[in-house]
Design a protein around this motif. Structure first.
Motif, short mmCIF file in Angstrom:
data_model
loop_
_atom_site.label_atom_id
_atom_site.label_comp_id
_atom_site.label_asym_id
_atom_site.label_seq_id
_atom_site.Cartn_x
_atom_site.Cartn_y
_atom_site.Cartn_z
N ARG A 74 -15.02 10.59 30.81
CA ARG A 74 -14.84 11.42 31.13
C ARG A 74 -15.56 12.64 32.23
N LYS A 75 -17.33 12.79 31.88
CA LYS A 75 -17.41 13.89 32.70
C LYS A 75 -18.47 12.76 34.19
N VAL A 76 -18.54 11.01 33.88
CA VAL A 76 -18.50 10.69 35.04
C VAL A 76 -17.85 9.51 35.16
N PRO A 77 -16.61 9.55 35.57
CA PRO A 77 -15.67 8.73 35.60
C PRO A 77 -15.81 7.68 36.98
N VAL A 78 -16.86 6.69 36.69
CA VAL A 78 -17.09 5.86 37.41
C VAL A 78 -18.02 4.38 36.28
N TRP A 79 -17.55 3.35 37.25
CA TRP A 79 -17.83 2.18 36.01
C TRP A 79 -19.89 2.37 36.28
N ALA A 80 -19.94 1.43 35.98
CA ALA A 80 -21.89 0.68 36.38
C ALA A 80 -21.79 -0.47 35.79
N GLU A 81 -22.19 -0.98 36.83
CA GLU A 81 -21.17 -2.67 37.49
C GLU A 81 -20.72 -3.57 37.20
N ASP A 82 -19.64 -2.44 37.52
CA ASP A 82 -18.06 -2.76 37.44
C ASP A 82 -17.65 -2.95 35.65
N LEU A 94 -9.46 2.45 26.11
CA LEU A 94 -9.26 3.24 25.77
C LEU A 94 -8.87 4.34 26.41
N CYS A 95 -8.77 4.22 27.38
CA CYS A 95 -8.02 6.11 28.28
C CYS A 95 -6.77 5.31 28.33
N ARG A 96 -6.14 4.48 28.14
CA ARG A 96 -4.72 4.23 28.12
C ARG A 96 -4.12 4.46 26.72
N GLY A 97 -4.97 4.52 25.12
CA GLY A 97 -4.49 4.67 24.13
C GLY A 97 -4.43 6.93 23.98
N LEU A 98 -5.42 6.66 24.97
CA LEU A 98 -6.21 8.05 24.54
C LEU A 98 -5.95 9.05 25.71
N GLY A 99 -5.12 8.46 27.02
CA GLY A 99 -5.05 10.06 27.91
C GLY A 99 -5.70 10.04 29.00
N PRO A 121 -7.20 8.99 32.75
CA PRO A 121 -7.94 8.67 33.48
C PRO A 121 -9.00 7.70 34.15
N PRO A 122 -8.63 6.27 33.75
CA PRO A 122 -9.84 5.46 33.87
C PRO A 122 -10.09 5.23 35.49
N PRO A 123 -11.50 4.80 35.24
CA PRO A 123 -12.26 5.13 36.07
C PRO A 123 -11.95 4.04 37.52
N ASP A 124 -11.85 4.91 38.84
CA ASP A 124 -11.84 3.57 39.95
C ASP A 124 -12.73 3.61 41.17
N SER A 125 -14.29 3.87 40.23
CA SER A 125 -15.06 3.33 41.46
C SER A 125 -16.22 2.66 40.40
N ASP A 126 -16.89 2.98 41.40
CA ASP A 126 -18.48 1.31 40.81
C ASP A 126 -20.16 1.87 41.22
N LEU A 127 -20.77 2.14 40.64
CA LEU A 127 -22.22 2.19 40.87
C LEU A 127 -22.97 1.10 40.06
N PRO A 128 -23.82 1.01 41.49
CA PRO A 128 -25.24 0.56 40.36
C PRO A 128 -25.86 1.10 39.18
#
Length: 326
Positions: free
Chosen positions: A186-194, A245-250, A252-259
């Motif tokens: 929720r706080k950091v909606p970004v994937w780490a290393e995809d 988890l995002c799908r089950g608990l409502g 929004p999943p991350p839509d971007s990526d960072l190292p």
């Protein structure tokens, strides 16, 4: 000395009202073979036991790991101690008092009972860890809690007990893993290393099956002083876990990526209570060879995280605050 209420020696569960302990008590109560005598099941606790335990015949043994003198006599008539209580906070004094001193006092009070201790794979410290077998990685704990639990392990192993090391445990009662991961998403909606990092997970009910099986079976010489990883044998990616988890608990999943390093920089600013080790557990490889314990006990591990989460979602939905709609 034999139990007064049964011809069989009692099982004492320490931490029986906690996350893992409650699941273990339910497992032990629910798996008695037809026609077998009731297990003499006891729970060491400072407080009264919940009604569902007492109505099933579970007996409270007063005691507190932080008060070693209160443990005298807790092992009378006990054949097996299941030690499932740990302090996992950041206060070094409490870590020592509960995990190290408390465990040593419990061992002294419960001799000569068999002793099983549920520890954590976090005693290995920072990763990455990839498919490591028991005995192939030197522990290097990165927190006071993990360091104190390693000292507790050493005392248990010296006693000839069994140590179980799960990695990340989820399911009803979980106040750490899924709640922390959701706060991060929720706080950091970004994937780490995809989201490629792989981790070993185990559902609390599956962990309870393993603990219960050790409580019921005869121990071999190979079990005494043994360490077992207890996870589902198939690791899962953090992207897969996070998406489910995002799908089950409502959420929004991350839509971007960072190292990963940049992700940590962002997370440390937006979620300052997150430690670097916690971030690593959620964004770097931490998976462990975990087939040995299932083979030892003749148990099938179960279908894995997706199915385990599906049965746990009602509890998480009830106990985790839903995000505010903008």
């Amino acid at each position: 000395m034999r139990s007064e209420s049964s011809d069989r020696e009692a099982v004492l569960v320490v931490g029986g009202t906690g996350f893992i302990g409650s699941a273990v008590v339910r497992e032990l109560l629910g798996t008695r073979p037809a026609g077998a005598p009731a297990m003499d099941l006891r729970v060491l606790s400072r407080r009264s036991l919940p009604a569902w335990m007492t109505s099933a015949g579970v007996r409270r043994i007063p005691g507190d790991l932080m008060a070693p003198e209160s443990l005298r006599g807790c092992g009378d008539g006990v054949g097996t101690v299941l030690h499932l209580a740990s302090y996992v906070g950041r206060d070094p004094a409490l870590c020592e008092a509960v995990n190290t001193v408390g465990t040593r006092a419990l061992l002294k009070a419960a001799r000569p009972a068999r002793f099983l201790y549920v520890s954590t794979a976090s005693v290995y410290g920072h990763g990455p860890h990839r498919g490591v077998r028991e005995g192939k990685l030197t522990p290097a704990p990165a927190s006071a809690a993990s360091a104190s639990r390693l000292l507790a392990e050493e005392a248990v192993l010296a006693h000839g007990g069994v140590v179980l090391r799960p990695n990340l445990v989820y399911g009803p009662g979980d106040r750490w893993y899924v709640p922390l991961f959701l706060r991060l998403l929720r706080k950091v909606p970004v994937w780490a290393e995809d989201g490629r990092a792989r981790s070993s997970l185990v559902g609390v009910r599956e962990l309870a099956r393993v603990v219960g099986a050790f409580a019921r079976c005869g121990w071999t010489d190979a079990d005494r002083g043994a360490v077992y990883h207890v996870n589902h044998p198939r690791p899962v990616t953090m992207r897969s876990v996070g998406t489910q988890l995002c799908r089950g608990l409502g959420v929004p999943p991350p839509d971007s990526d960072l190292p990963r390093s940049a992700h940590w920089g962002l997370a440390s600013r937006l979620l300052p209570e997150l430690t670097r080790h916690q971030h690593a557990l959620l964004t770097d490889d931490h998976y462990y060879e975990s087939t040995r314990v299932w083979e030892r006990l003749g148990l099938v591990p179960g279908p894995g995280f997706a199915a385990g989460l599906a049965t746990s979602l009602p509890w998480y939905r009830q106990h985790l605050a839903r995000p505010r709609v903008p």
